[in-house]
Design a protein around this motif. Sequence first.
Motif, PDB file in Angstrom:
ATOM      1  N   ASP A  85     -37.373  12.492 -70.120  1.00 42.50           N
ATOM      2  CA  ASP A  85     -37.264  11.270 -69.329  1.00 42.50           C
ATOM      3  C   ASP A  85     -38.282  11.142 -68.199  1.00 42.50           C
ATOM      4  N   PHE A  86     -38.847  12.250 -67.692  1.00 42.66           N
ATOM      5  CA  PHE A  86     -39.795  12.060 -66.589  1.00 42.66           C
ATOM      6  C   PHE A  86     -41.076  12.880 -66.726  1.00 42.66           C
ATOM      7  N   GLY A  87     -41.188  13.743 -67.718  1.00 42.91           N
ATOM      8  CA  GLY A  87     -42.439  14.477 -67.861  1.00 42.91           C
ATOM      9  C   GLY A  87     -42.238  15.970 -67.736  1.00 42.91           C
ATOM     10  N   ASP A  88     -43.265  16.664 -67.221  1.00 42.86           N
ATOM     11  CA  ASP A  88     -43.230  18.118 -67.232  1.00 42.86           C
ATOM     12  C   ASP A  88     -43.387  18.702 -65.838  1.00 42.86           C
ATOM     13  N   ASN A  89     -43.187  20.026 -65.765  1.00 40.71           N
ATOM     14  CA  ASN A  89     -43.311  20.750 -64.505  1.00 40.71           C
ATOM     15  C   ASN A  89     -43.649  22.203 -64.812  1.00 40.71           C
ATOM     16  N   THR A  90     -44.479  22.802 -63.960  1.00 40.66           N
ATOM     17  CA  THR A  90     -44.790  24.228 -64.063  1.00 40.66           C
ATOM     18  C   THR A  90     -44.445  24.889 -62.741  1.00 40.66           C
ATOM     19  N   SER A  91     -43.696  25.966 -62.801  1.00 35.92           N
ATOM     20  CA  SER A  91     -43.331  26.706 -61.589  1.00 35.92           C
ATOM     21  C   SER A  91     -43.673  28.174 -61.786  1.00 35.92           C
ATOM     22  N   TRP A  92     -43.857  28.889 -60.670  1.00 35.08           N
ATOM     23  CA  TRP A  92     -44.253  30.298 -60.743  1.00 35.08           C
ATOM     24  C   TRP A  92     -43.630  31.086 -59.604  1.00 35.08           C
ATOM     25  N   LYS A  93     -43.676  32.397 -59.752  1.00 31.63           N
ATOM     26  CA  LYS A  93     -43.134  33.279 -58.722  1.00 31.63           C
ATOM     27  C   LYS A  93     -43.880  34.606 -58.737  1.00 31.63           C
ATOM     28  N   VAL A  94     -44.148  35.133 -57.545  1.00 36.07           N
ATOM     29  CA  VAL A  94     -44.748  36.460 -57.365  1.00 36.07           C
ATOM     30  C   VAL A  94     -43.903  37.201 -56.347  1.00 36.07           C
ATOM     31  N   SER A  95     -43.571  38.451 -56.647  1.00 38.13           N
ATOM     32  CA  SER A  95     -42.737  39.220 -55.731  1.00 38.13           C
ATOM     33  C   SER A  95     -43.224  40.656 -55.664  1.00 38.13           C
ATOM     34  N   GLY A  96     -42.852  41.358 -54.603  1.00 35.15           N
ATOM     35  CA  GLY A  96     -43.260  42.744 -54.451  1.00 35.15           C
ATOM     36  C   GLY A  96     -42.415  43.488 -53.444  1.00 35.15           C
ATOM     37  N   ARG A  97     -42.532  44.805 -53.502  1.00 34.57           N
ATOM     38  CA  ARG A  97     -41.783  45.665 -52.591  1.00 34.57           C
ATOM     39  C   ARG A  97     -42.590  46.941 -52.371  1.00 34.57           C
ATOM     40  N   TYR A  98     -42.612  47.401 -51.120  1.00 33.67           N
ATOM     41  CA  TYR A  98     -43.309  48.636 -50.798  1.00 33.67           C
ATOM     42  C   TYR A  98     -42.408  49.509 -49.941  1.00 33.67           C
TER      43      TYR A  98
ATOM     44  N   ASN B 102     -36.791  -3.490 -57.015  1.00 38.44           N
ATOM     45  CA  ASN B 102     -37.961  -2.640 -57.280  1.00 38.44           C
ATOM     46  C   ASN B 102     -37.746  -1.193 -56.846  1.00 38.44           C
ATOM     47  N   ILE B 103     -36.534  -0.691 -57.100  1.00 38.20           N
ATOM     48  CA  ILE B 103     -36.242   0.711 -56.814  1.00 38.20           C
ATOM     49  C   ILE B 103     -36.930   1.561 -57.877  1.00 38.20           C
ATOM     50  N   PRO B 104     -37.796   2.488 -57.503  1.00 37.46           N
ATOM     51  CA  PRO B 104     -38.543   3.273 -58.497  1.00 37.46           C
ATOM     52  C   PRO B 104     -37.649   4.245 -59.253  1.00 37.46           C
ATOM     53  N   ASP B 105     -38.074   4.614 -60.456  1.00 37.06           N
ATOM     54  CA  ASP B 105     -37.352   5.620 -61.238  1.00 37.06           C
ATOM     55  C   ASP B 105     -37.362   6.957 -60.508  1.00 37.06           C
ATOM     56  N   LEU B 106     -36.319   7.732 -60.734  1.00 32.81           N
ATOM     57  CA  LEU B 106     -36.219   9.033 -60.085  1.00 32.81           C
ATOM     58  C   LEU B 106     -37.227  10.020 -60.656  1.00 32.81           C
ATOM     59  N   GLU B 107     -37.757  10.843 -59.754  1.00 30.12           N
ATOM     60  CA  GLU B 107     -38.681  11.909 -60.111  1.00 30.12           C
ATOM     61  C   GLU B 107     -38.066  13.249 -59.688  1.00 30.12           C
ATOM     62  N   PRO B 108     -38.568  14.363 -60.200  1.00 28.36           N
ATOM     63  CA  PRO B 108     -38.008  15.660 -59.800  1.00 28.36           C
ATOM     64  C   PRO B 108     -38.297  16.008 -58.345  1.00 28.36           C
ATOM     65  N   GLU B 109     -37.398  16.731 -57.738  1.00 28.98           N
ATOM     66  CA  GLU B 109     -37.665  17.343 -56.438  1.00 28.98           C
ATOM     67  C   GLU B 109     -38.526  18.584 -56.680  1.00 28.98           C
ATOM     68  N   GLU B 110     -39.470  18.845 -55.802  1.00 29.37           N
ATOM     69  CA  GLU B 110     -40.333  20.004 -55.951  1.00 29.37           C
ATOM     70  C   GLU B 110     -40.291  20.835 -54.675  1.00 29.37           C
ATOM     71  N   SER B 111     -40.350  22.149 -54.841  1.00 29.96           N
ATOM     72  CA  SER B 111     -40.213  23.047 -53.691  1.00 29.96           C
ATOM     73  C   SER B 111     -41.247  24.157 -53.731  1.00 29.96           C
TER      74      SER B 111
END
Length: 809
Positions: A485-498, A557-566
């Motif tokens: 319904d609205f398209g695509d999204n790419t998300s990523w994550k990097v983590s570490g511990r020392y 003219n209320i626009p269609d909903l899009e995803p929230e991005e963080s």
Amino acid sequence: MKRINPITLALASSFLVAPVALAQNADTNDSAEVEEVIQVVGSRLSMRTATDGAAPVDIISGEDLAATGMTDTAKALQYAVPSFNFPSSSITDGSDAVRPASLRGLSPDHTLVLINGKRRHSSALVHLNGTTGRGSSNVDLNAIPMSAIKRIEVLRDGAAALYGSDAIAGVINVVLKDNSEGGSASFQLGQTHKGDGEQWRASASTGFSVGEDGALTVSGELQHKNRTNRAGPDTRQQYPLLENGDPDPREETFDRQSFHIGQAEYENASLFANFDMTLGDGRIYAFGGMSDRKSESGAFYRRAIQSNTLTEIYPDGFLPILAPDVKDYSMYAGYEWYLGEWTLDFSGGYGVSEFQYNVENSLNASLGPDVTPTSFDAGTLTNEESNITFDAQRFVPFVNNSDLSIAFGVSYRDNTYQIEAGEEASYINGGYEDRPAGSQGYTGFRPDAEVNQSRDNVGVYFETENQLTTDFMWGAAVRYEDYSDFGDNTSWKVSGRYDITDRIAVRGAVNTGFRAPSAQQLYFTNISTLAVDVDGETVLQRSGTFNSLSPVTDALNIPDLEPEESDSISAGIVWNGYDGLAITLDYFRINIDDRIILSNQVFPGDSPAVADALSTVSAENARFFINAVDTKTEGLDIVASKTFSLNDFGELKAQLAYGFNNTEIESVNLPPLFDGLESVLFDYDEKIRMTDSTPDHSGSLGFTHSLGNWKTDVRFNYFGTYIIGDYDTGETAEEANDTYGPNWVTDISVKYAFSDDLSLIVGGQNVFSEYPEEQPVESAFDTIFKYPNTNSPIGFNGAYFYSEVEYKF
């Protein structure tokens, strides 16, 4: 190396301890328990201890949930995890039956919920009134019986790169009991200090051996609660004046505690099962459950003087009762097998939430006294979700003689949302004396509000994790999602511990995330009677909530909903101290763009366009879902625990947890038509609801003392200040702030074991009967609503005392 279920363990490279996990000290001799604790959401590396991950996870055992004495799963979790908020509400329509909950001060739909590592469907209900998370839908944790829970794992870090939508604030994974023999049964009975709110809960769980190494665990619960009422007197005029202008004599005898503000009457039956056994070269597993709930809560009292009352039926006015039937069903099955060095998992699941609006002790005034029913089927909301997933994981040799965990997977999800119209009498305008149409308390869904809409999405992810040296571990993940319904999204994550030393370590993560608009936000629509503020006066009006398919939103003219991005970061310090003492401190920051809100009402007088759009419908005002707000949330979590040996005086476990979170609005971006109308569409009350309606500070300090057959639990729970906006004409926004809290709530329970099998527990929650501050009296409604009826973290029931018998077999 022990094989690990890649789904159960496949959250972002992360985990920490919580009050329960931290309580395990170096002297523990329960190796089986330790092995189980280390296999929680967050890491695929099997040789880990509870404090060896890259982001914080709270691990709450089923036993510790039960020790709170709470009868609701979500409420027990609130008192175990300070960053989790489950406020009380009353006279909030369907939200009285399915209450919203939030993690780290964000919206309820920013938290992903899993069962046994699999995505859980959300409730069909949309929270429409003044509760936390207005305009959202959340997973109904209370549909999962506490008797079925082995533990709950709360990941306080973003995980969209692994699970996709919703995991912005974190992830809650409910792990079901999986014992192959034995079980338990319990019965609790209690009431409030006021003598109302009587409730009982009967629960049982038992395990069966299947085949050589399989297990089937069945758990069930029956629960009943009577209502509580903390309403103040309704001092308003109730009856028309006499012909000579004098008050009606019935004003003197009218029972002015006519509202019902408090805990709803509630009945719930739930049953869950969990199955696992070896089959061929792998294992087959399945789990699922059902919940059937009915609650009864009051709406606004209809006075005999009002036009929406028919005195021929209710001479003294009436209190409409909202009595929804809430049904929830789910099932999941899968097969995990091994191909060479690969662990493969294929699974599928289906879940459905059904919310049927029933209205009792009501009427449709427009039908007249001879025609109108007094109870109504006002319509049904249904949310269905189907999931199919395939996951693969293995270890490969890597540099420095380490193993590199690699995993990838693909998922397909189909989501369907339906609205079924209510019976005709619940919405029709019968034309009688120009009286208001529709069932009072909750107007039924009209046929033109019916929807049956679906959407689907495909997700692909890749994850890797590595313990490069004895001191350093790292992980990374990326996920691609494509929605119909609205398209695509790419998300990523990097983590570490020392690990700086054997006792001190630093850890952190950086990630992006997203939340797709829910099917409820895309397709929910209704016209119902709500209390709205018009020129500083609270009045009842027919308020329309219109979705993107509506001609009203099209005209405006209320626009269609899009995803929230963080995007978010977390950083923390872990200290494994001496003699089992462990302390963790974690900072986080989450930026969210294009947050979806349910707008405030707009009225015909706000603009000619609004007047034209509303002229074609029966609503007197309109509201809709829009991407409108960018926010920043920052916070800090501290967890510490230690067990003390008191020699002849037993053992004492001390647990401390503290959470701080603060949300700020960075910008507001309204549709072009409403430029300059921010104070109307997203007013001060809504800003307060998003930023300050939950306490910034919360914490708990618990002590568990064991001596022989006795076990005593004492918990001190702290909830900081929160604000409920109440902006009336003539006040500035700052003057309208109603600030509540802070509050301390003390819970005590004493358990005596007559034998290894039979125990008696006597306890009290909020034993000193702490209440929210009373609202300032500025109108008659402030007298009725003595305490704030939304967003109170401690509720408004006062003390609750109970006794419970528990039998293990």
